[in-house]
Design an enzyme around this catalytic site. Structure first.
Site, mmCIF file in Angstrom:
data_model
loop_
_atom_site.group_PDB
_atom_site.id
_atom_site.type_symbol
_atom_site.label_atom_id
_atom_site.label_comp_id
_atom_site.label_asym_id
_atom_site.label_seq_id
_atom_site.Cartn_x
_atom_site.Cartn_y
_atom_site.Cartn_z
ATOM 1 C CD GLU A 143 56.895 32.470 59.956
ATOM 2 O OE1 GLU A 143 56.778 31.219 59.433
ATOM 3 O OE2 GLU A 143 55.988 32.584 60.178
ATOM 4 C CB CYS A 169 52.388 31.336 63.759
ATOM 5 S SG CYS A 169 51.109 30.915 65.051
ATOM 6 C CD GLU A 214 44.581 28.503 61.431
ATOM 7 O OE1 GLU A 214 45.164 29.465 61.389
ATOM 8 O OE2 GLU A 214 43.520 28.396 61.884
ATOM 9 C CE LYS A 240 54.101 14.499 59.822
ATOM 10 N NZ LYS A 240 55.561 15.058 60.088
HETATM 11 P P1 NAD Z 1 56.655 23.004 58.487
HETATM 12 O O1 NAD Z 1 55.481 23.503 57.899
HETATM 13 O O2 NAD Z 1 58.173 22.463 58.579
HETATM 14 O O3 NAD Z 1 55.736 21.338 59.170
HETATM 15 C C1 NAD Z 1 54.682 21.320 60.396
HETATM 16 C C2 NAD Z 1 54.134 19.869 59.644
HETATM 17 O O4 NAD Z 1 53.930 19.846 58.460
HETATM 18 C C3 NAD Z 1 54.885 18.613 60.096
HETATM 19 O O5 NAD Z 1 54.513 17.882 60.882
HETATM 20 C C4 NAD Z 1 55.746 18.526 58.958
HETATM 21 O O6 NAD Z 1 56.103 16.792 59.528
HETATM 22 C C5 NAD Z 1 54.818 18.051 57.860
HETATM 23 N N1 NAD Z 1 55.222 18.125 56.177
HETATM 24 C C6 NAD Z 1 55.991 19.207 55.771
HETATM 25 N N2 NAD Z 1 55.759 18.922 55.047
HETATM 26 C C7 NAD Z 1 54.873 18.238 53.995
HETATM 27 C C8 NAD Z 1 54.323 18.151 53.565
HETATM 28 N N3 NAD Z 1 54.748 18.716 52.267
HETATM 29 N N4 NAD Z 1 53.089 16.905 53.327
HETATM 30 C C9 NAD Z 1 52.263 16.434 54.325
HETATM 31 N N5 NAD Z 1 53.354 17.468 55.598
HETATM 32 C C10 NAD Z 1 54.420 18.119 55.562
HETATM 33 O O7 NAD Z 1 56.244 23.497 59.526
HETATM 34 P P2 NAD Z 1 57.441 23.524 60.819
HETATM 35 O O8 NAD Z 1 58.458 23.697 61.066
HETATM 36 O O9 NAD Z 1 56.911 22.667 62.124
HETATM 37 O O10 NAD Z 1 56.596 25.203 61.905
HETATM 38 C C11 NAD Z 1 57.057 26.077 62.370
HETATM 39 C C12 NAD Z 1 56.148 26.943 61.297
HETATM 40 O O11 NAD Z 1 54.667 26.910 61.174
HETATM 41 C C13 NAD Z 1 56.144 28.221 60.411
HETATM 42 O O12 NAD Z 1 55.878 29.457 59.657
HETATM 43 C C14 NAD Z 1 54.644 29.317 61.997
HETATM 44 O O13 NAD Z 1 54.514 30.616 61.621
HETATM 45 C C15 NAD Z 1 54.051 27.536 61.624
HETATM 46 N N6 NAD Z 1 53.174 27.971 62.064
HETATM 47 C C16 NAD Z 1 51.559 28.356 61.853
HETATM 48 C C17 NAD Z 1 50.648 28.366 62.900
HETATM 49 C C18 NAD Z 1 48.879 29.717 62.893
HETATM 50 O O14 NAD Z 1 48.210 29.104 63.844
HETATM 51 N N7 NAD Z 1 49.314 30.165 62.033
HETATM 52 C C19 NAD Z 1 50.502 28.339 64.520
HETATM 53 C C20 NAD Z 1 52.123 27.594 64.691
HETATM 54 C C21 NAD Z 1 52.894 27.307 63.634
#
Ligand code: NAD
Length: 478
Positions: A382, A283, A249, A173
């Site tokens: 963040e 991140c 992550e 997804k």
């Molecule tokens: P997000 O959490 O909004 O979305 C990530 C994914 O999760 C998307 O595909 C989204 O559609 C899905 N999603 C959201 N809510 C969901 C739910 N309730 N059930 C199932 N799937 C769901 O994150 P984003 O805005 O796309 O990315 C930015 C975030 O990701 C930041 O917090 C960043 O720090 C983090 N990040 C972490 C790492 C790491 O390695 N630790 C790497 C990159 C990004």
């Protein structure tokens, strides 16, 4: 790509109910095309295909899987230009970055795990004269892979490659804001000979949509998520009823500690990258900068001067250093953080506004804020944009305490030429990854992941296989 479709059981298909959403290029505000909007129905179709495909893919040899992974890597490398352009159109990041980092590393993720899986071993314990125990590594089943928008293909392939190498099948997804490169990956996998159903892609949203349907599905064994900490909480709750294996992550608020004895040229050059690379939407970005008092003024002046030279603009222009943020909505969110930081007494010494020469797109100037303390929202939450704070410190104990005073624990950076101090401080910081005199230097064999609220589990090398496979102990009485 005018029409982005799901990829289910080896075929590109629209949603059964015909629903779509628009895909917008954030650097221009223009519509690129439409994306099929998946629901529980498509997720169920994809999971059913993945479960069936697991019966055969899960029984292939590591050598066979490795060969397919290498072919995928090769096809990605051949389509590098196209993939890089699509990644940039989806995200607004500089094309130079997509070409030099995102796509090459995405291809390398496949090459790396293709090699690694062939050298995997397990454990053997002899109970002298009584029994021999040995472990066999077995794939788990169907994995749901949920990825974010900031490094779309790089982070997705970091999950897909070990998943397939381990013999699992998957339903992906992708983030709704960046659907294109995942779709090309599906095409490439088919061309590389990956059997139908082994990899499926369902587009759509997270909560109460395709994302949550995947995390709730009873036939999904594992969920690997990269995203926000709040998403981790929601996914953990949703996955609990079916007791799925989880790898998360999540977010970070990473400290960057610069001691007075640091190589200042190197520290400034690297801190520019760790602050503003990918518009600060990484991140691992070190958004909290702490500088030892004797060099504080010099650092602030030189760092701000260098940051003011960064070129913000058209992602397609090779001179551009900082592209567009992911969306207008995210730009407004980041601006909100800056406004509130000022209300809390922060002083913006660089940036803080949209560049005047750009009339459209979600651009923001690299922003530096000083005169804040550890109680301010800007140093605790963040932001995920090109915004950093700089604070002075006086002692090692003090800076370790402030650096650790956060619910996050993803990464940290330490700048010092004192070897003992480097070891001591790195050991005391609460983070999954600590870099000393560098940033984002990655050996894919090492454990990668966050402590505290920044994640659960580790990815990389054998750690990825610990998640994507299961060990079965066999005990033979002698
Ligand atoms: P997000 O959490 O909004 O979305 C990530 C994914 O999760 C998307 O595909 C989204 O559609 C899905 N999603 C959201 N809510 C969901 C739910 N309730 N059930 C199932 N799937 C769901 O994150 P984003 O805005 O796309 O990315 C930015 C975030 O990701 C930041 O917090 C960043 O720090 C983090 N990040 C972490 C790492 C790491 O390695 N630790 C790497 C990159 C990004």
């Amino acid at each position: 790509m005018e029409q982005v479709l799901h990829f289910i059981d080896g075929k590109f298909v629209p949603s059964a109910d015909g629903r779509t959403f628009d895909n917008i290029n954030p650097a221009t505000g223009e519509k690129i095309g439409t994306v099929a909007e998946g629901s529980a129905f498509e997720i169920n179709q994809a999971v059913t295909a993945a479960r069936r495909a697991f019966q055969t893919w899960g029984k292939t040899s590591a050598a066979e899987r490795s060969a397919v992974l290498n072919r995928i890597a090769q096809l990605m490398e051949e389509r590098l230009e196209e993939l890089a352009l699509l990644e940039t159109m989806d995200t607004g990041k500089p094309l130079s970055l997509s070409k030099s980092l995102d796509i090459p590393r995405a291809a390398y993720n496949f090459r790396f795990f293709a090699d690694f899986v062939k050298g995997l071993s397990t454990e053997c314990f002899e109970m002298e004269g009584v029994a021999l125990n040995y472990a066999l590594r077995r794939p788990v089943g169907v994995a749901g892979l949920i990825s974010p928008w900031n490094l779309p293909l790089l982070l997705l392939t970091w999950k897909v490659a070990p998943c397939l190498a381990a013999g699992d099948t998957c339903v992906i997804k992708p983030a709704e804001l960046t659907p294109m490169t995942a779709t090309v990956l599906a095409e490439i996998c088919k061309e590389a000979g990956l059997p139908d159903g082994v990899l499926n892609v369902v587009h759509g949203f997270g909560p109460d949509a395709a994302g949550s349907a995947l995390t709730e599905h009873q036939n999904v064994d594992l969920i690997s998520l990269t995203g926000e900490t709040s998403t981790g909480r929601a996914v953990m709750k949703a996955a609990s009823a079916t007791l799925k294996g989880l790898s998360f992550e999540l977010g970070g608020k990473n400290p960057n500690l610069i001691f007075a004895d640091a190589d200042l040229d190197d520290a400034i050059e690297t801190t520019l990258r760790s602050s503003f690379a990918n518009q600060g939407e990484v991140c691992l970005c070190g958004s909290r900068i702490y500088v030892e008092r004797p060099i504080y003024d010099t650092f602030v002046e030189r760092f701000a001067a260098k940051a003011s030279e960064l070129v913000v603009g058209d992602p397609l222009d090779p001179k551009t250093n900082v592209g567009s943020l992911i969306s207008q909505e995210h730009l407004e969110r980041v601006e909100g953080f800056i406004e509130r930081a000022v209300q809390e007494g922060g002083r913006v010494i660089l940036g803080g506004k949209r560049p005047e020469h750009l009339s459209r797109g979600a651009f923001l100037e690299p922003t530096i804020i000083v005169d804040v303390d550890s109680s301010c929202e800007i140093t605790r939450q963040e932001v995920f944009g090109p915004v950093v704070t700089i604070q002075p410190f006086d002692t090692v104990e003090e800076v370790i305490e402030i650096a650790n005073d956060t619910s996050y624990g993803l990464s940290a950076t330490v700048w010092t030429t004192d070897l003992k101090r480097a070891h001591r401080v790195a050991g005391a910081l609460e983070a999954g990854i600590v870099w000393v005199n560098t940033w984002f230097l990655r050996d894919l064999r090492t454990p990668f992941g966050g402590s505290k609220q920044s994640g659960i589990g580790r990815e990389g090398g054998v750690h990825s296989f610990e998640f994507f496979s299961e060990l079965k102990n066999i005990c033979i009485k002698l």
